[in-house]
Design a protein around this motif. Structure first.
Motif, short mmCIF file in Angstrom:
data_model
loop_
_atom_site.label_atom_id
_atom_site.label_comp_id
_atom_site.label_asym_id
_atom_site.label_seq_id
_atom_site.Cartn_x
_atom_site.Cartn_y
_atom_site.Cartn_z
N UNK A 25 1.02 -1.08 0.07
CA UNK A 25 -0.03 0.01 -0.04
C UNK A 25 1.01 1.29 -0.13
N UNK A 26 0.34 2.43 -0.36
CA UNK A 26 0.84 3.71 -0.08
C UNK A 26 0.21 4.20 1.01
N UNK A 27 1.22 5.49 1.73
CA UNK A 27 0.66 6.11 2.99
C UNK A 27 -0.90 6.57 2.77
N UNK A 28 -1.47 6.46 3.71
CA UNK A 28 -3.02 6.67 3.75
C UNK A 28 -3.98 6.03 2.94
N UNK A 78 -3.26 2.87 6.78
CA UNK A 78 -1.70 2.79 6.85
C UNK A 78 -1.48 4.21 7.05
N UNK A 79 -0.70 4.64 8.11
CA UNK A 79 -0.42 6.25 7.86
C UNK A 79 0.83 6.61 7.88
N UNK A 80 1.84 5.67 8.16
CA UNK A 80 3.28 5.84 7.93
C UNK A 80 4.04 4.89 6.98
N UNK A 81 5.08 5.22 6.37
CA UNK A 81 6.04 4.49 5.64
C UNK A 81 6.68 3.27 6.59
N UNK A 82 6.85 2.06 5.84
CA UNK A 82 7.34 1.12 6.51
C UNK A 82 6.35 -0.27 6.71
N UNK A 83 6.79 -1.37 7.19
CA UNK A 83 5.97 -2.22 7.51
C UNK A 83 4.91 -2.40 8.34
N UNK A 186 3.71 -3.77 3.18
CA UNK A 186 4.73 -2.64 3.14
C UNK A 186 3.90 -1.41 2.58
N UNK A 187 3.97 -0.31 3.31
CA UNK A 187 3.72 1.03 3.14
C UNK A 187 4.72 2.06 2.48
#
Length: 360
Positions: A25-28, A78-83, A186-187
């Motif tokens: 996914x990507x952030x948000x 998902x609000x932050x980058x990372x796993x 993974x974001x």
């Protein structure tokens, strides 16, 4: 027959190959979680999706709702980058199971004094979990009226009330609970969803015909690229170009004097994959280009090519990285009837790594 569970959790999604690989996914963005949850018998079930970022210590929880035929669903952002890790938890909810049963009996006109006493016992467990004083006072009042036959009418009204349901729902007593395996997502940053790439050869960026371009010349092109709507500049390899078996113009197999060769034929007397072609400029010049691009809100992407020219320094320094033929020569790429004399790096004894963008 081993490790049996009364509550079964199956077909959790989204997942790739049953969770062997992470989703993206990507952030948000939203992760819509679904799972098939069932148990033997007719007990009332409840379920949640648990999730947390890799930097978090505590799990976050979002309750799932029954959608159709044992399929439950919920979603989290998902609000932050990372796993992120996520999993599904399900259980038999005996307090809600009690409420479901007493409602059916009340609707049937049955006398439910014994059931009210059971309800008082469930309230005794829940009252330890609630935090609002108002809710504590309400539950204590219910305990009193559930145990007193003189308040039977009020008791059956409160036993079926939405307020009691919400307290039970928000403070579950988890019995026979089960948890699925943990899945990962993974974001990435928002730019990973969509960006516009513009590719050009730095050596062709000169304003003067016949003159090899430099990184300084590339800086001049950045505003034009920005005005066209691009936000990424994609560069072919910027490493030294091999001189042995160099290709000529128009894809000819022999280079003439002055032919610059293919940028994907990496490696010469001037260095290899860790070096910059001397005619393009210095490392500081390249860093300056990156900074100038950043000022235009443009990023620099590079082609990471794993093939090597015959005169690449690694051929002598690390011969074990290449595939050698029985006659003592290095195996090179072939495209009959033309021979593309570019060596593939041979990583350990695993396999030859095919290059990306093999336009040689």
């Amino acid at each position: 027959m081993q490790d049996q569970r009364r509550v079964v959790i199956d077909y959790v999604s989204p997942s790739v190959n049953c969770g062997d690989f992470y989703i993206k996914r990507v952030v948000n963005e939203i992760v819509n979680v679904r799972a098939f949850i069932l148990a033997d018998g007719h007990d009332v079930l409840s379920a949640s999706a648990l999730f947390k970022h890799e930097s978090d210590k505590q799990w976050n929880e979002t309750r799932m709702s029954l959608d159709f035929n044992d399929e439950w669903q919920t979603a989290f952002s998902v609000e932050k980058q990372g796993f992120y890790d996520y999993k599904v938890e399900a259980w038999v909810d005996y307090a809600l199971n009690w409420r479901h049963g007493i409602i059916r009996k009340i609707e049937d006109g049955q006398y439910v004094n014994s059931e009210l006493l059971e309800g008082a016992e469930y309230i005794n467990q829940v009252i330890k979990k609630v935090t609002l004083n108002e809710d504590k006072a309400y539950l204590k009042h219910l305990q009193d009226i559930f145990k007193n036959e003189d308040t039977y009418g009020e008791a059956i009204n409160e036993a079926t009330s939405d307020k009691l349901y919400n307290i039970f729902y928000n403070n579950p007593i988890k019995f026979l609970e089960n948890t699925s395996k943990t899945y990962r997502v993974y974001v990435d940053r928002k730019k990973a969803r969509f960006s516009t790439w513009y590719e050009f050869f730095p050596r062709s960026a000169s304003e003067h015909e016949g003159v090899h371009g430099t990184f300084k010349d590339c800086e001049r092109l950045l505003p034009r690229i920005k005005n066209m709507g691009f936000d990424v500049v994609y560069l072919p390899p910027i490493n030294p170009i091999g001189e042995v078996n160099r290709k000529g113009k128009n894809n000819t197999t022999e280079a003439k004097e002055g032919d610059v060769g293919s940028t994907w034929g990496i490696g010469s007397q001037y260095g290899g994959h860790k070096d910059i072609h001397p005619q393009l400029g210095s490392l500081n010049d390249f860093k300056a280009l990156i900074q100038k691009a950043k000022e235009q809100d443009i990023e620099i992407a590079m082609d990471y090519a794993l093939q090597a020219a015959p005169d690449h320094p690694w051929v002598k320094e690390h011969p074990q990285w290449f595939k050698w033929r029985p006659d003592g020569t290095v195996q090179y790429a072939e495209n009959p009837p033309k021979n593309i004399k570019i060596f593939y790096l041979f990583i350990g004894r695993a396999k030859i790594i095919k290059p990306y963008g093999m336009n040689v």
